[in-house]
Design an enzyme around this catalytic site. Structure first.
Site, PDB file in Angstrom:
ATOM      1  CG  HIS A 199     -18.147  13.605 -20.721  1.00 29.47           C
ATOM      2  ND1 HIS A 199     -19.703  13.786 -21.849  1.00 29.47           N
ATOM      3  CD2 HIS A 199     -17.335  12.781 -21.891  1.00 29.47           C
ATOM      4  CE1 HIS A 199     -19.461  12.800 -22.806  1.00 29.47           C
ATOM      5  NE2 HIS A 199     -17.914  12.538 -23.146  1.00 29.47           N
ATOM      6  N   GLY A 248      -7.254  18.193 -24.451  1.00 31.00           N
ATOM      7  CA  GLY A 248      -7.510  16.670 -25.445  1.00 31.00           C
ATOM      8  C   GLY A 248      -6.982  17.792 -26.342  1.00 31.00           C
ATOM      9  CG  HIS A 279     -13.411  10.691 -21.606  1.00 32.81           C
ATOM     10  ND1 HIS A 279     -12.627  12.307 -21.637  1.00 32.81           N
ATOM     11  CD2 HIS A 279     -13.986  10.738 -23.003  1.00 32.81           C
ATOM     12  CE1 HIS A 279     -13.483  13.173 -22.172  1.00 32.81           C
ATOM     13  NE2 HIS A 279     -14.108  11.808 -23.698  1.00 32.81           N
ATOM     14  CD  GLU A 321      -8.614  27.688 -45.699  1.00 30.68           C
ATOM     15  OE1 GLU A 321      -8.298  28.501 -46.531  1.00 30.68           O
ATOM     16  OE2 GLU A 321      -8.170  27.180 -44.841  1.00 30.68           O
ATOM     17  CG  ASP A 331      -4.968  29.020 -60.690  1.00 33.19           C
ATOM     18  OD1 ASP A 331      -3.513  28.422 -61.158  1.00 33.19           O
ATOM     19  OD2 ASP A 331      -5.402  29.645 -59.772  1.00 33.19           O
TER      20      ASP A 331
END
Length: 623
Positions: A39, A157, A262, A368, A425
């Site tokens: 790249h 990005g 790219h 998380e 639950d």
């Protein structure tokens, strides 16, 4: 926020950094063309930012590039690896000739950075994770009272990734003023222009809203880059974001700002022309082939044995609660323990550790992915991170765990509230995939305690064990099974019922171990003896030793688990036996096989096929 005034860099310094940036661009083009992939345009947009950071702002020792006393650089946009490698070579970490081995099988310079490379703390390339890693590094430095700084280079990005903003909020919440983001806003993604292109005010508002000190600059104006780096160092009480407007492929007319380049190297027949537009060509000697890969990576620090767990054997205790007590015991003997909870500290009981060691606990909130990657940064600083949430929500951070393994990181994860046994639950909160998820991770250890003693002892084991360690804890309270001085080696299992007359081996863990013990008592009353094994270590499994126990019961095997059948304990056992070149004569794998719903824990365990009643039926069927 407070700031101090810095002395402006001299004209000579600015010119020297300009020349470094040109070399970084040219070396990035040369190495990717030689590799035939990579790249280069993503490197060229960031050349001035990298040059200014490495050769002006950073405290960096090329002879000890991972020194805890040096500043840290995290390349979050990992596909721009060649510009990082070029900077490391220019700094003297390895010779420039090594750059021409980019992406070769024999080279440590992989397509995206990993900690095999000196100066790299974490693997990047799965975008959006670098700021979280940087936050962990910054926290670790603060805990060490070390004045080092952390620089994170991100692409625009990847700023579409939600984890970036989890990390931005986390860093601001803890006022990580030793953390600086360099945002390479080049306006081009992989397939088309980025969402906001060059609308720099949107990025400013985003970082401002999270509590960062922000500055917009021309990322190719070296004087502006150096001034912004100085400004960042002068800020206290806030992390800093340098938002740099850049051009992808900067410096080469047929690349600059052009789409569809790219991930494409410059063709060999166009390389000389491209180099000529930036500066003089660089002649490199052939690389002699010497590897510069790191020969050692961070390991968990040693610590003296903590006080043994102490419970009333007559009172049931949840393994999730024992986890909190274990952290407290560990914190008393190991100052490197750090805990981050995903806003469930009162359910995972890591709040017990927080109460005892508040300076070593961080509230990660419901984020998380950030929690796991921050743990990678902490581990790179030599800390022992314990990261907890409900086991089902660990799935949100699977990619982050996968990247932690690629980072050769040492992190400890506790997932609570596993399986149908959580009760009312309902299925959205029931982890029924987590064993499969963590078994599939390289270098992972999967532990599943069945009582408070084993939960504490296994947490203790995790603190000193390298790699990705996962502890599966349960919501219900279980009877105490083991004495407080019991040891739990890895790999290993415990035989809790056995006799010469055993006809079937029954393997369980967690809630199903207790169901297996009930079933064994019922079967014994009927005249059938079975062997009951607590498979507290689901990965790795010593297949040869397990095979001996199963052979003693005629090769007949029943496994039972509070998990889907796919990838769980049953399949783990069969796989271990197969690797030991052994197959059971007869086997039954009992697992949850229908979508569960709310109910009382006991009725769910029975309704979904993993209770003592179903174990008894399986034993009868196999006989």
């Amino acid at each position: 926020m407070t700031a101090t005034t810095a002395i402006a860099p001299s004209a000579a310094t600015i010119e020297a950094i300009k020349q470094k940036a040109k070399r970084l661009s040219i070396l990035s083009m040369m190495s990717t063309t030689a590799a035939g992939s990579g790249h280069p345009t993503s490197c060229m947009s960031a050349a001035e930012l990298v040059a200014g950071t490495f050769f002006y702002a950073m405290k960096f020792d090329p002879k000890n590039p991972n020194s805890p006393d040096g500043d840290r650089f995290v390349l979050s946009k990992g596909h721009a690896a060649p510009v990082l490698y070029a900077a490391l070579a220019e700094a003297g970490v390895f010779p420039e000739s090594r750059l021409m081995t980019l992406r070769e099988f024999s080279s440590e310079l992989e397509g995206h950075p990993t900690p095999r490379i000196p100066g790299v703390d974490a693997a990047t390339g799965s975008l959006g994770q670098g700021l979280s890693v940087g936050s962990g590094l910054a926290i670790g430095a603060r805990m060490d009272k070390n004045p080092t700084r952390v620089y994170v280079l991100m692409g625009d990005g990847e700023m579409a990734e939600g984890q970036v903003w989890e990390a931005a909020a986390f860093a601001a919440r803890y006022k990580l003023d030793n953390l600086t983001v360099l945002a390479d806003v080049n306006a081009l993604g992989q397939s088309e222009p980025t969402m906001y292109r060059h609308d720099m005010e949107i990025y400013r508002k985003k970082f401002d809203s999270e509590g960062w000190a922000t500055e917009i600059i021309d990322g190719h104006d070296v004087a502006a880059v150096l001034a912004a780096l100085d400004h960042a160092k002068a800020i206290s009480g806030q992390p800093q974001a340098i938002l740099a407007r850049t051009i992808k492929g900067h410096g080469v007319s047929f690349l600059a700002g052009k789409e569809h380049w790219h991930g494409k190297p410059i063709p060999k027949d166009q390389l000389a022309a491209a180099i000529k537009e930036i500066g003089p060509a660089i002649d490199l000697p052939p690389d002699p082939g010497k590897s510069y890969a790191r020969t050692s990576l961070p390991k968990p620090p040693n610590f003296p044995p903590p006080a043994p767990p102490d419970y009333d054997p007559s009172k049931p205790v949840a393994t999730r609660e024992a986890y909190g007590f274990a952290l407290k015991r560990l914190g008393a003997v190991n100052p490197h323990i750090v805990a981050i909870s995903g806003d469930v500290k009162n359910s995972t009981f890591s709040e017990i550790f927080e109460d005892a060691f508040p300076d070593h606990f961080y509230q990660g909130y419901i984020a998380e992915q950030n929690i796991v990657s921050a743990g990678v940064g902490l581990a790179a600083r030599g800390k022992v991170p314990f990261l907890d949430t409900f086991a089902c929500f660990m799935a949100r951070a699977y990619d982050q765990v996968r990247m932690a393994a690629i980072s050769r990181s040492n992190i400890n994860l506790c997932g609570s509230h596993c399986g149908v046994s959580i009760g009312e639950d309902g299925p959205s909160q029931m982890a029924l995939e987590d064993i499969a998820i963590f078994r599939a991770v390289h270098s992972s250890t999967v532990l599943y305690p069945s009582d408070a003693i084993s939960a504490e002892r296994l947490t203790e084991v995790m603190a000193g064990r390298p790699g990705i360690n996962y502890l599966r804890t349960s919501r219900p309270k279980f009877p105490i099974v083991y004495p407080k001085d019991e040891k739990f080696p890895i790999p290993g299992f415990k035989v809790l019922r056995q006799s010469p007359q055993d006809q079937v081996t029954v393997i369980g863990a967690g809630v199903t171990l207790h169901e297996a013990l009930k079933a064994a008592d019922q079967l014994r009353a009927e005249g059938t003896a079975v062997r009951v094994i607590d498979l507290y270590c689901v990965k790795p499994i010593d297949g040869k030793e397990l095979a001996k126990e199963i052979a003693a019961t005629g090769g007949r095997l029943v496994t039972v688990e509070d998990h889907w059948a796919e990838g769980g304990i049953g399949e783990a056992v069969l796989s271990a036996l197969a690797q030991a070149s052994v197959a059971p004569a007869k086997s039954q794998l009992i697992a949850v096989r229908e979508m569960p719903h709310s109910g009382k824990p006991d009725e769910l365990v029975d309704a979904f096929g993993i209770s003592a009643r179903h174990i008894v039926e399986a034993v009868r069927a196999i006989l």
